[in-house]
Write an enzyme that holds these catalytic residues in place. Structure first.
Site, PDB file in Angstrom:
ATOM      1  N   LEU A   5     -59.911  62.773  20.744  1.00  0.00           N
ATOM      2  CA  LEU A   5     -61.016  63.732  20.849  1.00  0.00           C
ATOM      3  C   LEU A   5     -61.215  64.109  22.298  1.00  0.00           C
ATOM      4  O   LEU A   5     -61.236  63.264  23.175  1.00  0.00           O
ATOM      5  CB  LEU A   5     -62.294  63.075  20.324  1.00  0.00           C
ATOM      6  N   ASP A 197     -57.027  61.116  26.568  1.00  0.00           N
ATOM      7  CA  ASP A 197     -58.308  60.527  26.230  1.00  0.00           C
ATOM      8  C   ASP A 197     -58.709  60.817  24.784  1.00  0.00           C
ATOM      9  O   ASP A 197     -58.183  61.726  24.149  1.00  0.00           O
ATOM     10  CB  ASP A 197     -59.386  61.102  27.152  1.00  0.00           C
ATOM     11  N   THR A 198     -59.658  60.058  24.279  1.00  0.00           N
ATOM     12  CA  THR A 198     -60.162  60.327  22.947  1.00  0.00           C
ATOM     13  C   THR A 198     -61.361  61.256  22.960  1.00  0.00           C
ATOM     14  O   THR A 198     -61.542  62.037  22.051  1.00  0.00           O
ATOM     15  CB  THR A 198     -60.590  59.039  22.232  1.00  0.00           C
ATOM     16  N   ILE A 199     -62.197  61.148  23.948  1.00  0.00           N
ATOM     17  CA  ILE A 199     -63.311  62.091  24.048  1.00  0.00           C
ATOM     18  C   ILE A 199     -63.590  62.337  25.517  1.00  0.00           C
ATOM     19  O   ILE A 199     -63.911  61.422  26.252  1.00  0.00           O
ATOM     20  CB  ILE A 199     -64.581  61.597  23.306  1.00  0.00           C
TER      21      ILE A 199
END
Ligand SMILES: *[C@@H]1O[C@H](CO)[C@@H](O)[C@H](O)[C@H]1NC(C)=O
Ligand SMILES: *[C@@H]1O[C@H](CO)[C@@H](O)[C@H](O)[C@H]1NC(C)=O
Ligand SMILES: *[C@@H]1O[C@H](CO)[C@@H](O)[C@H](O)[C@H]1NC(C)=O
Length: 227
Positions: A5, A197-199
């Site tokens: 995300l 990254d995820t968020i």
């Protein structure tokens, strides 16, 4: 399947004599996170508040199962969290990694930035810091994360991110030992397009500022070994 995300929140600045235009952008469709960031800005919160609230919303909603508690357990079956926040006005950064027991990792990252002179705290030290700063200690394990972990064990610990170890990490669980250099298995590796990254959430400027500001908080999670 790895799921990531990235959330961007931009507050664009026109010429200094014009009012700035706040703008929240997500690269992934986590509308509640966007709405939470927007709502924080609209109710007079700072850009940092907006970033924190937006990321925190995803931590609560466990966006995509990779953000927040109950996500990808590590080799010991534990979910630990990472988060980073930056204030572009001051260039201060706060981050936590391998945070245990605390669901609100982005809040702890902000506390590291605002309440310490450190940039990053990790592991048990980060968790103890968080507890002393008033964050609630809770179990980050869920039935889902227990299930992911037990399936991983049943599947001979696959997927496995070890290499150059024995027993063969593609077939067996550990404990592993390093293979002597001359016998190392030169397994081909390739870049994973999801390996970011995820968020992540960026804000440029603040609706109340007349100058340019840059804020780049990125919340990194939670893919330690599984998922
Ligand atoms: C978004 O928020 C609404 C209202 O609170 C809620 O019903 C919905 O489940 C949330 N979406 C996700 C993906 O959690
Ligand atoms: C988790 O599993 C336990 C028993 O295995 C069960 O009692 C509990 O209701 C489950 N919790 C959820 C949220 O499904
Ligand atoms: C940006 O503007 C704020 C007030 O809105 C001011 O406090 C701050 O010093 C300014 N920063 C720079 C780098 O000019």
């Amino acid at each position: 399947m790895w799921i990531w995300l990235l959330i961007l929140t931009l507050s664009l600045h026109l010429a200094p004599e014009h009012a700035s235009v706040p703008l929240v952008i997500n690269t992934w469709p986590f509308k509640n996170a966007t709405a939470a960031a927007w709502s924080a800005l609209q109710s007079g919160g700072s850009v940092l508040d907006a970033v924190e609230k937006g990321c925190a919303r995803c931590e609560v909603e466990q966006c995509d199962g990779t953000v927040g508690y109950g996500g990808s357990p590590d080799e010991a079956g534990e979910t630990t969290l990472d988060a980073l926040i930056m204030n572009g006005d001051t260039m201060e950064v706060g981050a936590v990694a391998n945070l245990r027991r605390i669901k609100n990792a982005i809040g702890v990252a902000r506390a590291v930035m605002e309440l310490t002179e450190h940039t990053m705290l990790v592991g048990e030290s980060a968790s103890l810091f968080a507890e002393r700063m008033g964050f609630t200690a809770e179990d980050l394990t869920t039935n889902k994360s227990i299930n992911i972990f037990s399936q991983w064990l049943k599947g001979n610990c696959q997927p496995n991110y070890r290499k150059n170890v024995y027993p063969d990490p593609s077939k067996y669980c550990g404990p592993y030992k390093p293979v002597p250099v001359q016998h190392q298995n030169k397994r081909a590796t390739s870049a994973n397009e999801h390996a970011h990254d995820t968020i992540g959430r960026c804000l440029s400027g603040n609706k109340n500022d007349n100058n340019r500001t840059l804020l780049l908080p990125i919340q990194l999670s939670y893919f330690k070994h599984l998922k």
